[in-house]
Write a protein that holds these residues in place. Structure first.
Motif, PDB file in Angstrom:
ATOM      1  N   ASP A  91      29.013  49.320  52.362  1.00  0.00           N
ATOM      2  CA  ASP A  91      27.828  48.563  52.767  1.00  0.00           C
ATOM      3  C   ASP A  91      27.375  47.533  51.746  1.00  0.00           C
ATOM      4  OD1 ASP A  91      27.338  50.095  55.219  1.00  0.00           O
ATOM      5  OD2 ASP A  91      26.904  51.757  53.842  1.00  0.00           O
ATOM      6  N   ALA A  92      27.765  47.724  50.486  1.00  0.00           N
ATOM      7  CA  ALA A  92      27.314  46.794  49.444  1.00  0.00           C
ATOM      8  C   ALA A  92      28.176  46.973  48.200  1.00  0.00           C
ATOM      9  CB  ALA A  92      25.840  47.039  49.103  1.00  0.00           C
ATOM     10  N   VAL A  93      28.105  45.976  47.318  1.00  0.00           N
ATOM     11  CA  VAL A  93      28.837  46.039  46.049  1.00  0.00           C
ATOM     12  C   VAL A  93      27.833  45.895  44.907  1.00  0.00           C
ATOM     13  CG1 VAL A  93      30.672  44.998  44.637  1.00  0.00           C
ATOM     14  CG2 VAL A  93      30.847  44.932  47.143  1.00  0.00           C
ATOM     15  N   VAL A  94      28.023  46.698  43.860  1.00  0.00           N
ATOM     16  CA  VAL A  94      27.212  46.561  42.642  1.00  0.00           C
ATOM     17  C   VAL A  94      28.172  46.316  41.485  1.00  0.00           C
ATOM     18  CG1 VAL A  94      25.786  47.823  40.973  1.00  0.00           C
ATOM     19  CG2 VAL A  94      25.278  47.959  43.430  1.00  0.00           C
ATOM     20  N   ALA A  95      27.861  45.306  40.667  1.00  0.00           N
ATOM     21  CA  ALA A  95      28.749  44.970  39.555  1.00  0.00           C
ATOM     22  C   ALA A  95      27.992  44.894  38.247  1.00  0.00           C
ATOM     23  CB  ALA A  95      29.434  43.631  39.822  1.00  0.00           C
ATOM     24  N   GLY A  96      28.617  45.401  37.185  1.00  0.00           N
ATOM     25  CA  GLY A  96      28.092  45.204  35.841  1.00  0.00           C
ATOM     26  C   GLY A  96      28.314  43.741  35.469  1.00  0.00           C
ATOM     27  N   ILE A  97      27.270  43.090  34.964  1.00  0.00           N
ATOM     28  CA  ILE A  97      27.383  41.659  34.648  1.00  0.00           C
ATOM     29  C   ILE A  97      27.416  41.421  33.139  1.00  0.00           C
ATOM     30  CG2 ILE A  97      26.353  40.881  36.814  1.00  0.00           C
ATOM     31  CD1 ILE A  97      23.727  40.432  35.237  1.00  0.00           C
ATOM     32  N   GLY A  98      27.827  42.470  32.393  1.00  0.00           N
ATOM     33  CA  GLY A  98      27.929  42.324  30.954  1.00  0.00           C
ATOM     34  C   GLY A  98      26.620  42.655  30.275  1.00  0.00           C
ATOM     35  N   PRO A  99      26.486  42.328  28.998  1.00  0.00           N
ATOM     36  CA  PRO A  99      27.454  41.541  28.233  1.00  0.00           C
ATOM     37  C   PRO A  99      28.762  42.292  27.992  1.00  0.00           C
ATOM     38  CG  PRO A  99      25.773  42.463  26.782  1.00  0.00           C
ATOM     39  CD  PRO A  99      25.330  42.755  28.189  1.00  0.00           C
ATOM     40  N   GLY A 100      29.834  41.509  27.743  1.00  0.00           N
ATOM     41  CA  GLY A 100      31.136  42.085  27.479  1.00  0.00           C
ATOM     42  C   GLY A 100      32.116  40.987  27.176  1.00  0.00           C
ATOM     43  N   PRO A 101      33.294  41.341  26.633  1.00  0.00           N
ATOM     44  CA  PRO A 101      34.312  40.310  26.383  1.00  0.00           C
ATOM     45  C   PRO A 101      34.585  39.534  27.673  1.00  0.00           C
ATOM     46  CG  PRO A 101      34.927  42.347  25.302  1.00  0.00           C
ATOM     47  CD  PRO A 101      33.716  42.655  26.154  1.00  0.00           C
ATOM     48  N   PHE A 102      34.534  38.197  27.565  1.00  0.00           N
ATOM     49  CA  PHE A 102      34.427  37.338  28.747  1.00  0.00           C
ATOM     50  C   PHE A 102      35.550  37.474  29.772  1.00  0.00           C
ATOM     51  CE2 PHE A 102      32.607  34.229  25.424  1.00  0.00           C
ATOM     52  CZ  PHE A 102      31.439  34.955  25.339  1.00  0.00           C
ATOM     53  N   THR A 103      36.783  37.507  29.286  1.00  0.00           N
ATOM     54  CA  THR A 103      37.897  37.441  30.232  1.00  0.00           C
ATOM     55  C   THR A 103      37.926  38.642  31.166  1.00  0.00           C
ATOM     56  OG1 THR A 103      39.141  36.159  28.629  1.00  0.00           O
ATOM     57  CG2 THR A 103      40.397  37.144  30.402  1.00  0.00           C
ATOM     58  N   GLY A 104      37.795  39.836  30.587  1.00  0.00           N
ATOM     59  CA  GLY A 104      37.795  41.043  31.398  1.00  0.00           C
ATOM     60  C   GLY A 104      36.549  41.117  32.267  1.00  0.00           C
ATOM     61  N   LEU A 105      35.419  40.776  31.688  1.00  0.00           N
ATOM     62  CA  LEU A 105      34.156  40.799  32.429  1.00  0.00           C
ATOM     63  C   LEU A 105      34.238  39.947  33.690  1.00  0.00           C
ATOM     64  CD1 LEU A 105      31.113  41.513  32.623  1.00  0.00           C
ATOM     65  CD2 LEU A 105      30.656  39.514  31.173  1.00  0.00           C
ATOM     66  N   ARG A 106      34.794  38.729  33.535  1.00  0.00           N
ATOM     67  CA  ARG A 106      34.890  37.820  34.681  1.00  0.00           C
ATOM     68  C   ARG A 106      35.763  38.386  35.792  1.00  0.00           C
ATOM     69  NH1 ARG A 106      34.296  33.244  30.970  1.00  0.00           N
ATOM     70  NH2 ARG A 106      36.393  33.620  30.238  1.00  0.00           N
ATOM     71  N   VAL A 107      36.809  39.127  35.424  1.00  0.00           N
ATOM     72  CA  VAL A 107      37.680  39.696  36.458  1.00  0.00           C
ATOM     73  C   VAL A 107      36.868  40.627  37.354  1.00  0.00           C
ATOM     74  CG1 VAL A 107      39.617  41.248  36.895  1.00  0.00           C
ATOM     75  CG2 VAL A 107      39.820  39.464  35.150  1.00  0.00           C
ATOM     76  N   GLY A 108      36.072  41.498  36.743  1.00  0.00           N
ATOM     77  CA  GLY A 108      35.262  42.423  37.533  1.00  0.00           C
ATOM     78  C   GLY A 108      34.244  41.695  38.385  1.00  0.00           C
ATOM     79  N   MET A 109      33.625  40.673  37.795  1.00  0.00           N
ATOM     80  CA  MET A 109      32.567  39.977  38.528  1.00  0.00           C
ATOM     81  C   MET A 109      33.113  39.145  39.681  1.00  0.00           C
ATOM     82  SD  MET A 109      29.979  39.128  35.420  1.00  0.00           S
ATOM     83  CE  MET A 109      28.843  38.290  36.519  1.00  0.00           C
ATOM     84  N   VAL A 110      34.252  38.482  39.454  1.00  0.00           N
ATOM     85  CA  VAL A 110      34.806  37.670  40.548  1.00  0.00           C
ATOM     86  C   VAL A 110      35.353  38.585  41.634  1.00  0.00           C
ATOM     87  CG1 VAL A 110      37.249  37.289  39.882  1.00  0.00           C
ATOM     88  CG2 VAL A 110      35.960  35.461  40.993  1.00  0.00           C
ATOM     89  N   THR A 111      35.851  39.746  41.218  1.00  0.00           N
ATOM     90  CA  THR A 111      36.346  40.717  42.193  1.00  0.00           C
ATOM     91  C   THR A 111      35.194  41.208  43.065  1.00  0.00           C
ATOM     92  OG1 THR A 111      38.120  41.407  40.703  1.00  0.00           O
ATOM     93  CG2 THR A 111      37.540  42.933  42.470  1.00  0.00           C
ATOM     94  N   ALA A 112      34.089  41.541  42.412  1.00  0.00           N
ATOM     95  CA  ALA A 112      32.918  42.020  43.153  1.00  0.00           C
ATOM     96  C   ALA A 112      32.410  40.955  44.121  1.00  0.00           C
ATOM     97  CB  ALA A 112      31.809  42.412  42.178  1.00  0.00           C
ATOM     98  N   ALA A 113      32.305  39.722  43.618  1.00  0.00           N
ATOM     99  CA  ALA A 113      31.758  38.638  44.443  1.00  0.00           C
ATOM    100  C   ALA A 113      32.681  38.326  45.618  1.00  0.00           C
ATOM    101  CB  ALA A 113      31.557  37.388  43.585  1.00  0.00           C
ATOM    102  N   ALA A 114      33.994  38.271  45.360  1.00  0.00           N
ATOM    103  CA  ALA A 114      34.937  37.921  46.424  1.00  0.00           C
ATOM    104  C   ALA A 114      35.089  39.061  47.425  1.00  0.00           C
ATOM    105  CB  ALA A 114      36.298  37.561  45.818  1.00  0.00           C
ATOM    106  N   PHE A 115      35.084  40.293  46.919  1.00  0.00           N
ATOM    107  CA  PHE A 115      35.181  41.430  47.839  1.00  0.00           C
ATOM    108  C   PHE A 115      33.983  41.424  48.784  1.00  0.00           C
ATOM    109  CE2 PHE A 115      34.611  45.709  49.344  1.00  0.00           C
ATOM    110  CZ  PHE A 115      35.905  46.189  49.551  1.00  0.00           C
TER     111      PHE A 115
END
Ligand SMILES: [Zn+2]
Lengths: 216, 352
Positions: free
Chosen positions: A62-86
């Motif tokens: 029904d919904a997605v929740v994603a950690g938005i950091g802070p964190g090392p940028f490259t890995g962080l972005r993978v999770g966030m773009v995955t969450a947004a695109a999913f």
């Protein structure tokens, strides 16, 4: 309601399915592997695995929740773009939560939650009985300002224990996905509008300025 | 296999967030968000700046492409994404997004090679590519002569730059001449007012001994140095540097070598078609010279319009559509983003 939770703000690649009913939370399935360079390869299979383990399909989420950091940028972005695109692909909303809160909100007393910012630095915030004081910070573990925290916890705390002025939990603790869902609970239950996820970078990009132009 | 499959392509290997949608060889949408302006003051692409821009633009650019095409995700037969080569952090944003869209929709996913996509984009303008064909790919990141025996699986590299890419040389010489970044279009413009024969700059790897070992390879760093020295010498003597003439003479040296070697490769391999691709293929002198020389050699020269030559999602979609039509297996979802992806891997299904 069924929530897909993702966090890639640390060396841990994490995905989970969490059920949320009023204020009851239940972890249905969970995948985690500590692999600082494996986010883009592992995260999508982990989501697939979480769905399979729970005997569910995308349509059940029904919904997605994603950690938005802070964190090392490259890995962080993978999770966030995955969450947004999913979320976009499934036609469901996505909400962001500060990843440090996934550690700090579980603490009691006065605690420093810290993750590894690399280059001997940590991302950190101070929590009083699980409530964050101020915005997350980044800085050298050895140059932490006076925080009044009684102990430190998180991947960054265990890694830089020797440099921190307070006692540090030896086991590396990663953001708790159930906690991230709990913190997004009010938005989830209210059916708040989907969010444009913006990472908590805390640092400017390392921009190598161009070589000096020759004298004209 | 399905005829005229509808495929969405995602491209984030450098500073353009591109999402294109094609149906067979028909271009339905070509949405591009570029961070080039943010890089201009650095005189080159800053990877972290590009990656940040990709994350911000990703979902909105997908939505824009779908809107432009008048489609929804449910209409797609495939999703293709550049898996490499390119900037690692930038590639990961596109690959992460593509995987998530594929997971959420159940649409098959194809991790593809950026260079093969530069070749495939020509199908959108000129229809199916006769095989074999020679591809001359020239951009800020690559300068390669490719042999395309089968666009769905057998693409090999005959030669490539051993140092700077041609586009990099354009950027560096533009900086020497006080022209803005990216240098290509500014040099092209200045050169139109200049004299190509004003001074003869060196043609790298064309001497007889180089032609033995580096027959189809390029070298542009010596050319850049030669231009720099020439400018220095003029200034030392108190002369003004004629920007237009230097731009024209430099551009001539680059285009001369590129076209000469591509024609040679086609002749020596008995190939009747050359495809031009990559951002530098938008250069007007390169096109003119390639047309002239191909005509003299009796070779068909094909190139798409300039907008399709630069990095975009349409080229990735075009290759994806070709792969779906050819019945190539989709990629398995755990594939990596590979910044130094082998040019000969067209799609990641090849490895399975
Ligand atoms: Zn390119």
């Amino acid at each position: 309601m069924r929530v897909l939770a993702i966090d890639t703000s640390t060396a841990a690649v994490q995905a989970a399915l969490v059920d949320l009913d009023d204020d009851e939370l239940f972890l249905t399935s969970f995948r985690r592997e500590v692999d600082a360079r494996g986010h883009v390869e592992k995260l999508a299979p982990f989501i697939e695995g979480c769905l399979a383990d729970a005997g569910r399909t995308v349509k059940d989420v029904d919904a997605v929740v994603a950690g938005i950091g802070p964190g090392p940028f490259t890995g962080l972005r993978v999770g966030m773009v995955t969450a947004a695109a999913f979320a976009d692909g499934a036609g469901i909303p996505v909400y962001g939560v500060c990843s440090l809160d996934g550690i700090g909100a579980n603490t009691r007393g006065r605690a420093l939650a810290a993750t590894d910012a690399r280059r001997k630095e940590i991302y950190w915030a101070v929590y009083e009985d699980g409530v964050r004081e101020g915005e997350p910070q980044v800085g050298k573990a050895s140059e932490l300002p006076e925080t009044g925290a009684d102990y430190a916890i998180g991947e960054g705390a265990s890694k830089y224990a020797a440099e921190l002025p307070m006692e540090a939990e030896a086991t590396p603790i990663y953001p708790d996905l159930v906690k991230l869902v709990e913190l997004a609970g009010p938005r989830l239950l209210a059916g708040a509008p989907s969010e444009q996820l913006t990472p908590l970078y805390l640092r400017r990009p390392d921009a190598q300025p161009a070589e000096a132009a020759p004298k004209a | 296999m399905k005829n005229n499959p509808v495929v969405m392509g995602i491209e984030t290997s450098c500073d353009e967030t591109g999402v294109g949608i094609v149906r067979g060889h028909e271009l339905l949408a070509d949405a591009v968000a570029s961070s080039v302006d943010e890089h201009a003051r650095f005189g080159g692409v800053v990877p972290e700046v590009a990656s940040r821009a990709h994350l911000e633009a990703m979902v909105p650019t997908v939505q824009r492409a779908l809107d432009d095409a008048g489609l929804t995700l449910a209409d797609l037969d495939g999703i293709a994404v550049t898996a490499g080569p390119g900037l690692a952090g930038a590639l990961m944003v596109g690959v992460g997004a593509a995987k998530a869209y594929s997971l959420a929709t159940g649409i098959p996913l194809y991790g593809v090679n950026h260079l093969s996509a530069h070749i495939a984009v020509d199908t959108l303008e000129n229809g199916p590519i006769p095989e074999p064909a020679i591809g001359l790919l020239v951009s800020g990141g690559h300068s390669s002569i490719m042999m395309v025996e089968d666009l769905a699986g057998k693409v090999t590299q005959l030669g490539a730059s051993i140092d700077d890419a041609a586009g990099e040389a354009f950027d560096k010489v533009a900086r020497l001449l006080g022209l803005p970044f990216p240098g290509g279009p500014y040099i092209d413009k200045a050169a139109k007012e200049g004299d190509r024969a004003f001074v003869r700059f060196p043609r790298g790897l064309t001497a007889a001994k180089d032609m033995e070992k580096h027959r189809y390879d390029f070298s542009f760093s010596g050319l850049k140095t030669a231009v720099a020295r020439w400018i220095e010498a003029q200034r030392a003597e108190g002369n003004n540097v004629p920007v237009n003439d230097v731009a024209a003479a430099f551009q001539e040296a680059v285009c001369d070598v590129l076209t000469q070697k591509a024609i040679l490769a086609a002749k020596e391999h008995g190939v009747g078609t050359i495809l031009l691709g990559g951002g530098v293929a938008a250069n007007s002198r390169l096109r003119t010279l390639a047309v002239e020389r191909a005509e003299d050699a009796g070779i068909t020269l094909r190139y798409p319009r300039p907008k399709l030559c630069t990095d975009n999602g349409a080229m990735v979609a075009a290759l994806g559509s070709h792969l779906v039509s050819a019945g190539v297996a989709p990629s398995v979802i755990d594939f990596p983003a590979n910044s130094s992806m082998d040019v000969e891997v067209v799609s990641l299904a090849n490895r399975l």
